[in-house]
Design an enzyme around this catalytic site. Structure first.
Site, PDB file in Angstrom:
ATOM      1  N   ASP A 305      20.329  23.076  -5.545  1.00  0.00           N
ATOM      2  CA  ASP A 305      20.494  21.878  -6.365  1.00  0.00           C
ATOM      3  C   ASP A 305      19.712  21.988  -7.665  1.00  0.00           C
ATOM      4  O   ASP A 305      18.628  22.564  -7.713  1.00  0.00           O
ATOM      5  CB  ASP A 305      20.005  20.662  -5.570  1.00  0.00           C
ATOM      6  CG  ASP A 305      20.155  19.366  -6.330  1.00  0.00           C
ATOM      7  OD1 ASP A 305      21.310  18.972  -6.596  1.00  0.00           O
ATOM      8  OD2 ASP A 305      19.131  18.753  -6.675  1.00  0.00           O
ATOM      9  N   GLU A 357      24.205  24.944  -8.459  1.00  0.00           N
ATOM     10  CA  GLU A 357      24.663  23.776  -9.211  1.00  0.00           C
ATOM     11  C   GLU A 357      23.926  23.836 -10.548  1.00  0.00           C
ATOM     12  O   GLU A 357      22.770  23.441 -10.652  1.00  0.00           O
ATOM     13  CB  GLU A 357      24.339  22.477  -8.481  1.00  0.00           C
ATOM     14  CG  GLU A 357      24.934  21.257  -9.169  1.00  0.00           C
ATOM     15  CD  GLU A 357      23.985  20.069  -9.259  1.00  0.00           C
ATOM     16  OE1 GLU A 357      24.454  18.988  -9.627  1.00  0.00           O
ATOM     17  OE2 GLU A 357      22.787  20.219  -8.987  1.00  0.00           O
TER      18      GLU A 357
END
Length: 634
Positions: A305, A357
């Site tokens: 993330d 990401e």
């Protein structure tokens, strides 16, 4: 500085030098013989450390500092699985505080945050066939169609309580298999206190959240996924951690896991603290966490993330002056950490996937570390996602003037190995659901959604869709309640779900749609330069010469009669999918199912055939018998 007083493989030495990649086997709580347990914790600047818990009536049992390692150790009697505990830290200023065990493998149910003593992992796995197949296949050459799930809101009981891991295994796994997805991606299951954080402000980096059950129940969930031939990815957050004072922040009374510079430590955007990724002990902690989930929990990959937050000193913070020694804003420690993370993990587990990401234009995210890249296997294609959504949100009347929203992605589609994501971030906080974003009335919204998902399936790149989009849920996602399963009583929603199931089957069973996702040889541009008609066509090519799929799209609600499509060979072709079929909620009751290509060159191809291209729809077509070809060359 830590002195090497023992062998090179000494766990404390490895941890302190950034090479302790299984540090959870050393630090934390470990049950020993005769009802005793060994506790170890890293608190290098503490004046004193003890452990308190159910086993000593929450009265501290002192730990001893192991030389210059910064690690405190002690053996405590009468310790049993299921008991709660914390570490008691005396800071350099004499303040006494209770802290979590950073290496705990289970926590009590929120709002408490005490660690739970657990037995050594004795899980009996039944996924050897899955793991063997995973080792033999390259991800780039196989279908990857991900169903993104928030476990706390996929389903809930009537009283609002969560499904357990066991209940989710019983319902989610068969559902995903029936719908035809290849993988589940779980939003963070690592322990966290704040529901509204969705798991992205983590408390326990080695502990599945107790919301849904115990550690071994989570392991069983993964095992059952693999037995059903479904892979499991989990979102993992190595860039920042929860602000709570009794967690990792100022762990020994000084900046321990976070940067010493308060400006670099403070993540204002997310209300969190940034890890000091240049600190060797933090590297050992985080890489051990990744290794734990991949090795001990059998995960098939991690979606890392907020990578951009680790790549830049001042990412999205609006601060000036955060520069490195070269005068720019690259976070050199963060870049080096990500390279080290991916090198380590993929050396130990070459068959898993590390997915980034990453929302900036940072180069070579999926490039090799040897060539200066970050070493990820895949990167989310955020540019494609935003442009595609902007296009389909637009009134079709104006789409011809904005065709570049679709065609721009063709320029960079092979710069990285991409996953195309319609994720949770796009259906929350007032952004509307995918269905609600679509232009037009209810009928046309469904038509747009079917066309967009088909465009996604045909476009080079692996794919991810968030739960609820498969049937066109109208309400945006709410983490505090279950999906709107009642929607499926509506005929259009039910037919949309059937469409997604069929689209997933077409994708999975046709190699051209995934075998060469990251190779320019995997696509032939036939009709990508006609904005005036708002139509598009291209061919997806597999490695075998005669194995290809023709994709044709109409982005306006005007049917195109005698629409000519150029193809490489004359012969017979068959329909794979018509998004406007009545079975899917469209208006076509009778479908054109076969097509004959003749020696009539068109748009750079030597042969062609004509179709009726449905209004606001798409066709997927493949060769059956072409000159020199073979039947059903998939």
């Amino acid at each position: 500085m830590v002195k090497q007083t023992t062998e090179m493989n000494d766990a404390s030495y490895l941890f302190n030098t950034g090479a302790g990649f299984n540090s959870q086997d050393y630090l934390g709580c470990h049950l020993a013989a005769s009802g005793r347990a060994v506790f170890r914790v890293w608190a290098p600047h503490a004046k004193a450390v003890g452990v308190v818990g159910d086993f000593n009536d929450w009265q501290p049992s002192a730990l001893k500092l192991l030389g210059a390692t910064g690690i405190w150790q002690g053996q405590v009697p009468n310790v049993h699985a299921g008991q709660l505990y914390k570490f008691q830290i005396t800071t350099p200023t004499g303040q006494v505080q209770l802290k979590i065990d950073p290496f705990a493998q289970q926590f009590e149910r929120k709002p408490g945050d005490a660690a739970v003593v657990v037995e050594p992992m004795t899980m009996r796995w039944h996924d050897s066939l899955w793991l063997a197949r995973r080792k033999k296949s390259r991800a780039a050459n196989r279908p990857i169609n991900i169903y993104e799930v928030h476990l706390g809101s996929w389903r809930r009981h009537l009283d609002g309580s969560y499904y357990t891991y066991a209940e989710l295994a019983a319902e989610l796994i068969p559902y995903v298999k029936q719908r035809g997805y290849t993988h589940i991606e779980l939003m963070p299951v690592m322990e966290h206190l704040l529901d509204a954080s969705w798991g992205y402000q983590q408390l326990g980096y080695f502990a599945p959240t107790s919301r849904f059950g115990k550690r071994d129940s989570f392991l069983s969930f993964v095992d059952q996924c693999h037995q059903a031939n479904i892979g499991v990815f989990v979102d993992w957050v190595p860039g920042h951690f929860i602000r709570n004072y009794d967690a990792l922040y100022q762990y020994d009374g000084t900046p321990t896991f976070e940067y010493a510079d308060p400006e670099r430590a403070n993540n204002r955007r997310w209300g969190a603290w940034n890890f000091d990724l240049g600190k060797t002990q933090v590297q050992s902690f985080l890489i051990s966490s990744a290794e734990y989930w991949l090795d001990q929990c059998h995960l098939d990959g991690l979606r890392v993330d907020a990578v951009s937050n680790m790549l830049y000193c001042d990412y999205d913070e609006g601060r000036e002056g955060q520069v490195n020694q070269y005068g720019d804003n690259r976070n050199l420690e963060g870049i080096a950490f990500l390279q080290k993370l991916n090198t380590t993990v993929l050396t130990h587990h070459p068959d898993i996937l590390m997915i980034a990401e990453e929302s900036s234009a940072y180069p070579q995210v999926t490039g090799s570390v040897a060539n200066g890249g970050l070493g990820f296997n895949y990167k989310w294609n955020m540019g494609w996602m935003h442009d595609t959504l902007d296009f389909f949100m637009m009134d079709p009347l104006y789409r011809h003037d904005h065709f570049n929203l679709l065609t721009f992605a063709f320029v960079y589609m092979f710069d990285e190995r991409f996953i195309l994501p319609f994720s949770h971030d796009e259906v929350v906080h007032g952004k509307k659901s995918l269905m609600h974003k679509m232009s037009g009335d209810r009928y046309n919204q469904f038509a747009n959604l079917r066309t967009m998902l088909t465009y996604m399936a045909a476009f080079p790149g692996k794919q991810l869709n968030f739960m609820g989009s498969e049937w066109g849920q109208f309400l945006e996602w709410r983490d505090w309640s279950a999906l709107e399963w009642v929607d499926l009583k509506d005929d259009l929603n039910h037919r949309m779900q059937q469409f997604t199931t069929q689209l997933n089957a077409v994708y999975r069973h046709n190699r051209p749609l995934w075998e060469q996702d990251h190779d320019p040889a995997g696509i032939i541009y036939t009709h990508t330069d006609d904005p005036d008609s708002s139509t598009m066509g291209f061919i997806r090519q597999a490695k075998r010469k005669y194995s290809f799929v023709v994709a044709a799209f109409n982005f306006v609600p005007v049917e195109r009669q005698d629409y000519r499509i150029g193809v490489p060979y004359r012969g017979r072709y068959e329909l794979l999918l018509n998004t406007e079929a009545q079975a899917f909620g469209g208006t076509w009751t009778k479908l054109e199912t076969t097509f004959t290509a003749v020696d009539k060159p068109y748009r750079g191809q030597p042969a062609s055939f004509t179709v009726t291209l449905p209004a606001m729809g798409a066709l997927l077509i493949r060769p059956v018998k072409v000159i020199g070809g073979v039947k059903h060359a998939r």
